[in-house]
Design a protein around this motif. Sequence first.
Motif, PDB file in Angstrom:
ATOM      1  N   ILE A  65      40.872  62.762  55.483  1.00 21.32           N
ATOM      2  CA  ILE A  65      41.479  62.314  56.742  1.00 21.32           C
ATOM      3  C   ILE A  65      41.665  60.800  56.726  1.00 21.32           C
ATOM      4  O   ILE A  65      42.715  60.286  57.129  1.00 21.32           O
ATOM      5  N   ILE A  66      40.664  60.077  56.247  1.00 18.00           N
ATOM      6  CA  ILE A  66      40.751  58.614  56.198  1.00 18.00           C
ATOM      7  C   ILE A  66      41.863  58.175  55.252  1.00 18.00           C
ATOM      8  O   ILE A  66      42.628  57.255  55.565  1.00 18.00           O
ATOM      9  N   ILE A  67      41.989  58.835  54.107  1.00 19.80           N
ATOM     10  CA  ILE A  67      43.061  58.499  53.166  1.00 19.80           C
ATOM     11  C   ILE A  67      44.426  58.757  53.804  1.00 19.80           C
ATOM     12  O   ILE A  67      45.348  57.949  53.655  1.00 19.80           O
ATOM     13  N   ALA A  68      44.566  59.858  54.520  1.00 16.13           N
ATOM     14  CA  ALA A  68      45.836  60.159  55.181  1.00 16.13           C
ATOM     15  C   ALA A  68      46.180  59.094  56.217  1.00 16.13           C
ATOM     16  O   ALA A  68      47.337  58.646  56.308  1.00 16.13           O
ATOM     17  N   SER A  84      50.665  51.378  46.154  1.00 13.04           N
ATOM     18  CA  SER A  84      49.344  51.774  46.651  1.00 13.04           C
ATOM     19  C   SER A  84      49.430  53.057  47.474  1.00 13.04           C
ATOM     20  O   SER A  84      48.474  53.832  47.509  1.00 13.04           O
ATOM     21  N   ILE A  85      50.571  53.307  48.098  1.00 14.80           N
ATOM     22  CA  ILE A  85      50.753  54.542  48.863  1.00 14.80           C
ATOM     23  C   ILE A  85      50.695  55.747  47.925  1.00 14.80           C
ATOM     24  O   ILE A  85      50.016  56.738  48.197  1.00 14.80           O
ATOM     25  N   LEU A  86      51.383  55.651  46.812  1.00 14.04           N
ATOM     26  CA  LEU A  86      51.394  56.754  45.852  1.00 14.04           C
ATOM     27  C   LEU A  86      50.035  56.917  45.183  1.00 14.04           C
ATOM     28  O   LEU A  86      49.577  58.033  44.949  1.00 14.04           O
ATOM     29  N   TYR A  87      49.370  55.809  44.879  1.00 13.93           N
ATOM     30  CA  TYR A  87      48.041  55.885  44.262  1.00 13.93           C
ATOM     31  C   TYR A  87      47.047  56.574  45.189  1.00 13.93           C
ATOM     32  O   TYR A  87      46.224  57.376  44.740  1.00 13.93           O
ATOM     33  N   LEU A  88      47.112  56.260  46.471  1.00 14.30           N
ATOM     34  CA  LEU A  88      46.217  56.919  47.425  1.00 14.30           C
ATOM     35  C   LEU A  88      46.529  58.409  47.528  1.00 14.30           C
ATOM     36  O   LEU A  88      45.622  59.232  47.685  1.00 14.30           O
ATOM     37  N   GLY A  89      47.802  58.767  47.427  1.00 10.15           N
ATOM     38  CA  GLY A  89      48.175  60.182  47.446  1.00 10.15           C
ATOM     39  C   GLY A  89      47.631  60.926  46.243  1.00 10.15           C
ATOM     40  O   GLY A  89      47.129  62.047  46.363  1.00 10.15           O
ATOM     41  N   VAL A  90      47.708  60.308  45.078  1.00  7.78           N
ATOM     42  CA  VAL A  90      47.158  60.931  43.871  1.00  7.78           C
ATOM     43  C   VAL A  90      45.637  61.035  43.983  1.00  7.78           C
ATOM     44  O   VAL A  90      45.040  62.022  43.568  1.00  7.78           O
ATOM     45  N   PHE A  91      45.016  60.025  44.568  1.00  7.61           N
ATOM     46  CA  PHE A  91      43.570  60.068  44.761  1.00  7.61           C
ATOM     47  C   PHE A  91      43.183  61.205  45.708  1.00  7.61           C
ATOM     48  O   PHE A  91      42.203  61.918  45.472  1.00  7.61           O
ATOM     49  N   ALA A  92      43.962  61.404  46.771  1.00  8.19           N
ATOM     50  CA  ALA A  92      43.684  62.508  47.701  1.00  8.19           C
ATOM     51  C   ALA A  92      43.856  63.853  47.005  1.00  8.19           C
ATOM     52  O   ALA A  92      43.063  64.773  47.218  1.00  8.19           O
ATOM     53  N   LEU A  93      44.876  63.963  46.166  1.00  8.21           N
ATOM     54  CA  LEU A  93      45.084  65.201  45.422  1.00  8.21           C
ATOM     55  C   LEU A  93      43.918  65.472  44.477  1.00  8.21           C
ATOM     56  O   LEU A  93      43.399  66.586  44.407  1.00  8.21           O
ATOM     57  N   SER A  94      43.472  64.455  43.767  1.00  9.44           N
ATOM     58  CA  SER A  94      42.348  64.652  42.849  1.00  9.44           C
ATOM     59  C   SER A  94      41.051  64.930  43.613  1.00  9.44           C
ATOM     60  O   SER A  94      40.217  65.706  43.140  1.00  9.44           O
ATOM     61  N   LEU A  95      40.896  64.339  44.779  1.00 12.47           N
ATOM     62  CA  LEU A  95      39.721  64.630  45.609  1.00 12.47           C
ATOM     63  C   LEU A  95      39.753  66.073  46.096  1.00 12.47           C
ATOM     64  O   LEU A  95      38.720  66.754  46.125  1.00 12.47           O
ATOM     65  N   GLY A  96      40.931  66.574  46.454  1.00  7.95           N
ATOM     66  CA  GLY A  96      41.066  67.973  46.845  1.00  7.95           C
ATOM     67  C   GLY A  96      40.766  68.923  45.695  1.00  7.95           C
ATOM     68  O   GLY A  96      40.097  69.940  45.873  1.00  7.95           O
ATOM     69  N   LEU A  97      41.265  68.589  44.495  1.00  7.23           N
ATOM     70  CA  LEU A  97      40.958  69.404  43.313  1.00  7.23           C
ATOM     71  C   LEU A  97      39.461  69.405  43.018  1.00  7.23           C
ATOM     72  O   LEU A  97      38.880  70.448  42.734  1.00  7.23           O
TER      73      LEU A  97
END
Length: 123
Positions: free
Chosen positions: A16-19, A46-59
Amino acid sequence: MFDFINQIGVFGMPLIIIALIILFLTVKYSMKLWSNNTNKNIDINSILYLGVFALSLGLFSHYLGLYQATGIMAQLRPEQIAAGYGQSLLALLYGFTIFFLSAICWFGLRLKVRRLKLHPAAE
């Protein structure tokens, strides 16, 4: 809302915080790009990097849930296992959603940056 965050698991609040950070950065960078300010040199990656980080956190959250469930799977009925697997998919789906949101925002900002670089006097 808090019930949904609890259903996601341990990584619900960081997702949620990343979003929220992605949305904040998108608004901030959009305001800079569409303003009449002459300094348009910003880093939208940085927007795309945070999105990739959220995806990896979800995985990671999904596979962590599966790993924790392997210890008690022998004691559960098949419908309980299926419900648990569905529950572990929530963090993964939320990570994908945040990634897609960040990718859309990044592509929009990238389009504006490219237009500004091609036509600096017109904008």
